[in-house]
Write a protein that holds these residues in place. Structure first.
Motif, PDB file in Angstrom:
ATOM      1  N   ARG A  88      29.573  56.538  41.265  1.00 48.95           N
ATOM      2  CA  ARG A  88      28.231  56.090  41.616  1.00 48.95           C
ATOM      3  C   ARG A  88      27.461  55.469  40.445  1.00 48.95           C
ATOM      4  O   ARG A  88      26.366  54.975  40.639  1.00 48.95           O
ATOM      5  CB  ARG A  88      27.415  57.189  42.265  1.00 48.95           C
ATOM      6  N   GLU A  89      28.022  55.521  39.261  1.00 50.84           N
ATOM      7  CA  GLU A  89      27.439  54.782  38.137  1.00 50.84           C
ATOM      8  C   GLU A  89      28.299  53.568  37.812  1.00 50.84           C
ATOM      9  O   GLU A  89      27.775  52.480  37.592  1.00 50.84           O
ATOM     10  CB  GLU A  89      27.326  55.667  36.889  1.00 50.84           C
ATOM     11  N   ASP A  90      29.614  53.785  37.753  1.00 49.51           N
ATOM     12  CA  ASP A  90      30.533  52.709  37.406  1.00 49.51           C
ATOM     13  C   ASP A  90      31.281  52.159  38.625  1.00 49.51           C
ATOM     14  O   ASP A  90      31.747  51.021  38.605  1.00 49.51           O
ATOM     15  CB  ASP A  90      31.573  53.202  36.387  1.00 49.51           C
ATOM     16  N   TYR A  91      31.441  52.984  39.654  1.00 49.24           N
ATOM     17  CA  TYR A  91      32.205  52.580  40.831  1.00 49.24           C
ATOM     18  C   TYR A  91      31.764  53.397  42.038  1.00 49.24           C
ATOM     19  O   TYR A  91      31.127  54.446  41.903  1.00 49.24           O
ATOM     20  CB  TYR A  91      33.715  52.773  40.608  1.00 49.24           C
ATOM     21  N   THR A  92      32.114  52.908  43.219  1.00 44.35           N
ATOM     22  CA  THR A  92      32.017  53.671  44.462  1.00 44.35           C
ATOM     23  C   THR A  92      33.373  53.553  45.150  1.00 44.35           C
ATOM     24  O   THR A  92      34.196  52.715  44.788  1.00 44.35           O
ATOM     25  CB  THR A  92      30.913  53.133  45.406  1.00 44.35           C
ATOM     26  N   TRP A  93      33.586  54.408  46.134  1.00 46.73           N
ATOM     27  CA  TRP A  93      34.842  54.367  46.876  1.00 46.73           C
ATOM     28  C   TRP A  93      34.575  54.534  48.360  1.00 46.73           C
ATOM     29  O   TRP A  93      33.534  55.062  48.755  1.00 46.73           O
ATOM     30  CB  TRP A  93      35.823  55.431  46.393  1.00 46.73           C
ATOM     31  N   SER A  94      35.525  54.076  49.170  1.00 45.89           N
ATOM     32  CA  SER A  94      35.389  54.208  50.622  1.00 45.89           C
ATOM     33  C   SER A  94      36.614  54.908  51.188  1.00 45.89           C
ATOM     34  O   SER A  94      37.675  54.939  50.553  1.00 45.89           O
ATOM     35  CB  SER A  94      35.241  52.835  51.274  1.00 45.89           C
ATOM     36  N   LEU A 102      30.769  48.718  40.111  1.00 48.96           N
ATOM     37  CA  LEU A 102      29.331  48.454  40.168  1.00 48.96           C
ATOM     38  C   LEU A 102      28.844  47.619  38.993  1.00 48.96           C
ATOM     39  O   LEU A 102      27.822  46.941  39.091  1.00 48.96           O
ATOM     40  CB  LEU A 102      28.556  49.774  40.232  1.00 48.96           C
ATOM     41  N   ARG A 103      29.551  47.676  37.905  1.00 44.17           N
ATOM     42  CA  ARG A 103      29.176  46.909  36.705  1.00 44.17           C
ATOM     43  C   ARG A 103      30.354  46.035  36.301  1.00 44.17           C
ATOM     44  O   ARG A 103      31.281  46.510  35.655  1.00 44.17           O
ATOM     45  CB  ARG A 103      28.825  47.857  35.566  1.00 44.17           C
ATOM     46  N   GLY A 104      30.310  44.796  36.703  1.00 49.67           N
ATOM     47  CA  GLY A 104      31.383  43.883  36.340  1.00 49.67           C
ATOM     48  C   GLY A 104      32.549  43.958  37.307  1.00 49.67           C
ATOM     49  O   GLY A 104      32.395  44.327  38.477  1.00 49.67           O
ATOM     50  N   CYS A 105      33.725  43.626  36.790  1.00 46.99           N
ATOM     51  CA  CYS A 105      34.937  43.579  37.605  1.00 46.99           C
ATOM     52  C   CYS A 105      35.985  44.525  37.032  1.00 46.99           C
ATOM     53  O   CYS A 105      35.876  44.987  35.899  1.00 46.99           O
ATOM     54  CB  CYS A 105      35.499  42.157  37.623  1.00 46.99           C
ATOM     55  N   TRP A 106      37.019  44.776  37.825  1.00 44.57           N
ATOM     56  CA  TRP A 106      38.145  45.573  37.349  1.00 44.57           C
ATOM     57  C   TRP A 106      38.939  44.735  36.363  1.00 44.57           C
ATOM     58  O   TRP A 106      38.959  43.518  36.457  1.00 44.57           O
ATOM     59  CB  TRP A 106      39.033  46.002  38.519  1.00 44.57           C
TER      60      TRP A 106
END
Length: 182
Positions: A88-94, A102-106
């Motif tokens: 929830r700061e750097d990524y989310t998942w489903s 959330l910040r930039g790309c992989w």
């Protein structure tokens, strides 16, 4: 396993009285393996760690699904340095198995992201069809362990219409909905 020994005994209707629980369990494990091989992933809910190639995009598709939890996501640099990310700061998942940055790309290199996740289905959520396929395969494996379709004895030939542990075209179509992603 996608079926129980009790369910297998019930399907065999007394024909398995001489079989031990160990023998029937082995048949069910083999049948489960045939199903898992077909779909390319275990269907049972389990925690696993996967390392995937970076996509260079905002979204990253995980090979296992449905996802019920993500315990850790770690970026792995080309030199092997690791950077843990925060949910929830750097990524989310489903549940569909999509990680969104959330910040930039992989990163865009091989083996760039290591993910510890829980994926699969609760035993009670697995479709009755999967259980039915597992039981049919186990019964076929018990009745025809070598998968033979005929036997020659002297002058006579006997043909069976009972394949070994092989999926039918219809069963493959049923299982396609559970297939892992490439």
């Amino acid at each position: 396993m996608y079926a129980t020994v009790e369910q297998l005994r019930n399907r065999l209707r007394g024909d398995a009285d001489d079989d031990t629980d160990e023998q029937l369990t082995e048949l069910l494990e083999d049948a489960t393996g045939v199903i898992d091989d077909e779909v390319g992933q275990p269907l049972a809910l389990a925690e696993t760690t996967v390392t995937v190639d970076g996509s260079g995009a905002e979204r990253l598709l995980l090979p296992r699904w449905p996802v019920t939890a993500v315990a850790a996501v770690v970026l792995v640099d080309l030199d092997g340095a690791e950077t843990p990310l925060v949910d929830r700061e750097d990524y989310t998942w489903s549940a569909a198995g999509v990680l969104t940055r959330l910040r930039g790309c992989w990163p865009c290199h091989d083996q760039a992201v290591r993910v510890t996740l829980t994926a699969g289905y609760e035993e009670t959520d697995l479709n009755r069809r999967v259980r039915r396929i597992c039981l049919r395969l186990a019964i076929a494996g018990r009745r025809n362990p070598a998968g033979a379709d005929s036997e020659d004895i002297a002058d006579s030939r006997v043909r069976w219409n009972t394949p070994g542990m092989e999926l039918t075209t219809g069963e493959k179509a049923t299982l396609a909905r559970y297939a892992a992603r490439p």
